[in-house]
Design a protein around this motif. Sequence first.
Motif, mmCIF file in Angstrom:
data_model
loop_
_atom_site.group_PDB
_atom_site.id
_atom_site.type_symbol
_atom_site.label_atom_id
_atom_site.label_comp_id
_atom_site.label_asym_id
_atom_site.label_seq_id
_atom_site.Cartn_x
_atom_site.Cartn_y
_atom_site.Cartn_z
ATOM 1 N N ASP A 76 0.827 -1.206 0.000
ATOM 2 C CA ASP A 76 0.000 0.000 0.000
ATOM 3 C C ASP A 76 0.866 1.263 0.000
ATOM 4 O OD1 ASP A 76 -2.314 -1.471 -0.060
ATOM 5 O OD2 ASP A 76 -2.634 -1.399 2.105
ATOM 6 N N PHE A 79 2.107 1.692 -3.466
ATOM 7 C CA PHE A 79 1.024 2.126 -4.347
ATOM 8 C C PHE A 79 0.747 3.612 -4.151
ATOM 9 C CE2 PHE A 79 -3.301 2.861 -5.739
ATOM 10 C CZ PHE A 79 -3.247 2.322 -7.022
ATOM 11 N N ALA A 80 0.863 4.102 -2.914
ATOM 12 C CA ALA A 80 0.687 5.535 -2.664
ATOM 13 C C ALA A 80 1.739 6.341 -3.435
ATOM 14 C CB ALA A 80 0.770 5.818 -1.167
ATOM 15 N N GLU A 83 0.642 6.370 -7.036
ATOM 16 C CA GLU A 83 -0.451 7.334 -7.243
ATOM 17 C C GLU A 83 0.087 8.758 -7.361
ATOM 18 O OE1 GLU A 83 -4.684 5.995 -5.552
ATOM 19 O OE2 GLU A 83 -3.176 6.328 -3.989
ATOM 20 N N LYS A 84 1.084 9.091 -6.560
ATOM 21 C CA LYS A 84 1.681 10.428 -6.652
ATOM 22 C C LYS A 84 2.313 10.637 -8.026
ATOM 23 C CE LYS A 84 2.624 10.881 -1.729
ATOM 24 N NZ LYS A 84 3.661 10.785 -0.687
ATOM 25 N N LEU A 86 1.459 9.065 -10.791
ATOM 26 C CA LEU A 86 0.375 9.143 -11.779
ATOM 27 C C LEU A 86 -0.270 10.528 -11.760
ATOM 28 C CD1 LEU A 86 -1.299 5.647 -11.264
ATOM 29 C CD2 LEU A 86 0.091 6.378 -13.202
ATOM 30 N N ALA A 87 -0.392 11.118 -10.573
ATOM 31 C CA ALA A 87 -0.998 12.452 -10.441
ATOM 32 C C ALA A 87 -0.125 13.523 -11.100
ATOM 33 C CB ALA A 87 -1.217 12.784 -8.970
ATOM 34 N N TRP A 100 -3.100 7.559 -19.549
ATOM 35 C CA TRP A 100 -2.373 6.551 -18.794
ATOM 36 C C TRP A 100 -2.852 5.153 -19.189
ATOM 37 C CZ3 TRP A 100 2.038 7.087 -16.655
ATOM 38 C CH2 TRP A 100 2.403 8.218 -15.964
ATOM 39 N N LEU A 126 -4.734 -1.694 -9.953
ATOM 40 C CA LEU A 126 -5.502 -0.450 -9.986
ATOM 41 C C LEU A 126 -6.934 -0.685 -9.517
ATOM 42 C CD1 LEU A 126 -4.235 0.996 -13.374
ATOM 43 C CD2 LEU A 126 -3.649 1.783 -11.082
ATOM 44 N N HIS A 129 -7.402 -0.984 -5.825
ATOM 45 C CA HIS A 129 -7.278 0.285 -5.111
ATOM 46 C C HIS A 129 -8.320 1.309 -5.539
ATOM 47 C CE1 HIS A 129 -3.662 -0.508 -2.742
ATOM 48 N NE2 HIS A 129 -3.295 -1.273 -3.739
ATOM 49 N N TRP A 131 -9.421 2.262 -8.626
ATOM 50 C CA TRP A 131 -9.317 2.959 -9.899
ATOM 51 C C TRP A 131 -10.237 2.283 -10.908
ATOM 52 C CZ3 TRP A 131 -5.183 6.502 -11.593
ATOM 53 C CH2 TRP A 131 -4.479 7.019 -10.513
#
Length: 160
Positions: A76, A79-80, A83-84, A86-87, A100, A126, A129, A131
């Motif tokens: 996790d 994955f965080a 995500e950062k 991806l953002a 993406w 994804l 989580h 998505w």
Amino acid sequence: MRYAQGGGLTAERRRMREQIRFEAGERFARGERNALVAKDLRVSERSVERWRRAWREGGTTALASAGPPKLPKLTDDRFAELEKELARGPAVHGWEDQRWPLARIRALIFWKFNLDVSPAAVWRLLHRHGWSWQSPARRALERDEHAVELWKKDVWPQAE
């Protein structure tokens, strides 16, 4: 056997199955036959044979659950981090457009974590989580939103 969540038993079901194996171990210690144990516990005789072999070699501890068959490759926390990234957007990572697709996310996972995963594994990660797949709206470049709204207001009600 395939399970509803697509890959294995839930933790609760694993504990329940473990309790059944422990009960079988107690019956093995009392000398009960495999057929009787299988009938009473409502399992196959082959499973009971497998459990008895494990019990004979390692005792009751050998009947304990080994846990989930496969843990996620990305924790996790990792994955965080993903995500950062991806953002931040695809352009920061060298792609020209703002999409993406799974192949790009897969490449990002490889670059960031040195972890090679399949596109299907990326999708499952994804999805797990929260998505979901998004499709960009296809609009004509010449689209005039004001004219469309006027048409919806004036013309469309008359067509009905």
